[in-house]
Design a protein around this motif. Structure first.
Motif, PDB file in Angstrom:
ATOM      1  N   TRP A  50       9.186  15.787   1.506  1.00 35.40           N
ATOM      2  CA  TRP A  50       8.991  16.121   2.908  1.00 35.40           C
ATOM      3  C   TRP A  50      10.279  16.799   3.381  1.00 35.40           C
ATOM      4  O   TRP A  50      11.337  16.186   3.347  1.00 35.40           O
ATOM      5  CB  TRP A  50       8.720  14.860   3.715  1.00 35.40           C
ATOM      6  CG  TRP A  50       8.236  15.136   5.097  1.00 35.40           C
ATOM      7  CD1 TRP A  50       8.990  15.283   6.219  1.00 35.40           C
ATOM      8  CD2 TRP A  50       6.875  15.297   5.509  1.00 35.40           C
ATOM      9  NE1 TRP A  50       8.193  15.534   7.304  1.00 35.40           N
ATOM     10  CE2 TRP A  50       6.892  15.547   6.899  1.00 35.40           C
ATOM     11  CE3 TRP A  50       5.651  15.262   4.828  1.00 35.40           C
ATOM     12  CZ2 TRP A  50       5.722  15.754   7.630  1.00 35.40           C
ATOM     13  CZ3 TRP A  50       4.489  15.464   5.554  1.00 35.40           C
ATOM     14  CH2 TRP A  50       4.531  15.704   6.940  1.00 35.40           C
ATOM     15  N   LEU A  74       4.004  11.980  -2.164  1.00 35.15           N
ATOM     16  CA  LEU A  74       5.254  12.059  -1.407  1.00 35.15           C
ATOM     17  C   LEU A  74       6.088  10.803  -1.637  1.00 35.15           C
ATOM     18  O   LEU A  74       5.548   9.723  -1.921  1.00 35.15           O
ATOM     19  CB  LEU A  74       4.958  12.194   0.085  1.00 35.15           C
ATOM     20  CG  LEU A  74       4.583  13.593   0.578  1.00 35.15           C
ATOM     21  CD1 LEU A  74       4.012  13.516   1.983  1.00 35.15           C
ATOM     22  CD2 LEU A  74       5.800  14.510   0.558  1.00 35.15           C
ATOM     23  N   TYR A  89      -0.468  12.043  -0.903  1.00 33.30           N
ATOM     24  CA  TYR A  89      -0.370  12.826   0.323  1.00 33.30           C
ATOM     25  C   TYR A  89      -1.768  13.200   0.791  1.00 33.30           C
ATOM     26  O   TYR A  89      -2.615  13.614   0.001  1.00 33.30           O
ATOM     27  CB  TYR A  89       0.443  14.095   0.087  1.00 33.30           C
ATOM     28  CG  TYR A  89       0.343  15.101   1.207  1.00 33.30           C
ATOM     29  CD1 TYR A  89       0.931  14.858   2.437  1.00 33.30           C
ATOM     30  CD2 TYR A  89      -0.357  16.298   1.028  1.00 33.30           C
ATOM     31  CE1 TYR A  89       0.846  15.781   3.468  1.00 33.30           C
ATOM     32  CE2 TYR A  89      -0.448  17.227   2.043  1.00 33.30           C
ATOM     33  CZ  TYR A  89       0.154  16.970   3.265  1.00 33.30           C
ATOM     34  OH  TYR A  89       0.046  17.888   4.281  1.00 33.30           O
TER      35      TYR A  89
END
Length: 200
Positions: A50, A74, A89
């Motif tokens: 991210w 993630l 994700y």
């Protein structure tokens, strides 16, 4: 290199990244995302990051990976631990995002079955800097250093550092526990390290 020297180098590399114009950033992001797409395979588990601050964004790559049937993960940070988990994700972040923890990085946490890095096929790694040998300078938190160290004695994912060309330097200091990445992707394309080394 001392902590003070590392902090100065991080600051210098961040300034270089932040000095990119909007047009340069947009073009570099598009080219980098495109250079990553050959790594997409149906049903493959791909760890992404991210973006924090001025880090290169992976939106186009993530959309393409999901559309082609890859499974995108993630990082998931547990309190009092530097070793990362990875959770699936979901493109609909309004429903997928968990309450944020105490991490100073303020990285969204996603629910779902947690896996470790060695269970990923590919891990895309953020960086502040990288050298010509694949050694990475991170944010200084130690999350990826610890996470990658746990893959040393087992099968580990193909590791790809992603950033802008201005973040690569000739050589970075390294410690015994440091592991070089397998490749680096920026707006100039893909560079592999080790026995598969090639230039842009």
């Amino acid at each position: 290199m001392s902590r003070t020297d590392k902090a100065a180098q991080r600051q210098q590399l961040r300034r270089a990244r932040q000095s990119l114009t909007r047009s340069q950033r947009r073009n570099a992001t598009r080219r980098s995302n495109s250079a990553l797409k050959p790594f997409i395979r149906r049903a493959r588990r791909i760890g992404v990051y991210w973006p924090v601050g001025s880090e290169l964004r992976l939106d186009d790559f993530m959309r393409a990976a999901l559309a082609r049937g890859a499974r995108v993960y993630l990082p998931y940070i547990e309190p009092h631990s530097l070793r990362l988990w990875f959770t699936p994700y979901c493109a609909n972040t309004a429903h997928a995002e968990r309450a944020r923890g105490q991490s100073r990085l303020r990285i969204p946490q996603f629910s779902g079955h947690k896996i470790r890095a060695h269970q990923l096929h590919t891990l895309i790694v953020p960086l502040v800097g990288i050298d010509r040998h694949g050694y990475r300078l991170g944010q200084g938190g130690g999350y990826y250093d610890v996470t990658l160290a746990h893959t040393r004695a087992r099968l580990h994912p193909h590791t790809i550092g992603v950033g802008f060309a201005c973040q690569q330097v000739a050589q970075l200091p390294r410690e015994a526990h440091d592991m070089p990445l397998d490749a680096f992707v920026c707006e100039h394309g893909l560079q592999r390290f080790g026995s598969h080394q090639s230039s842009f």
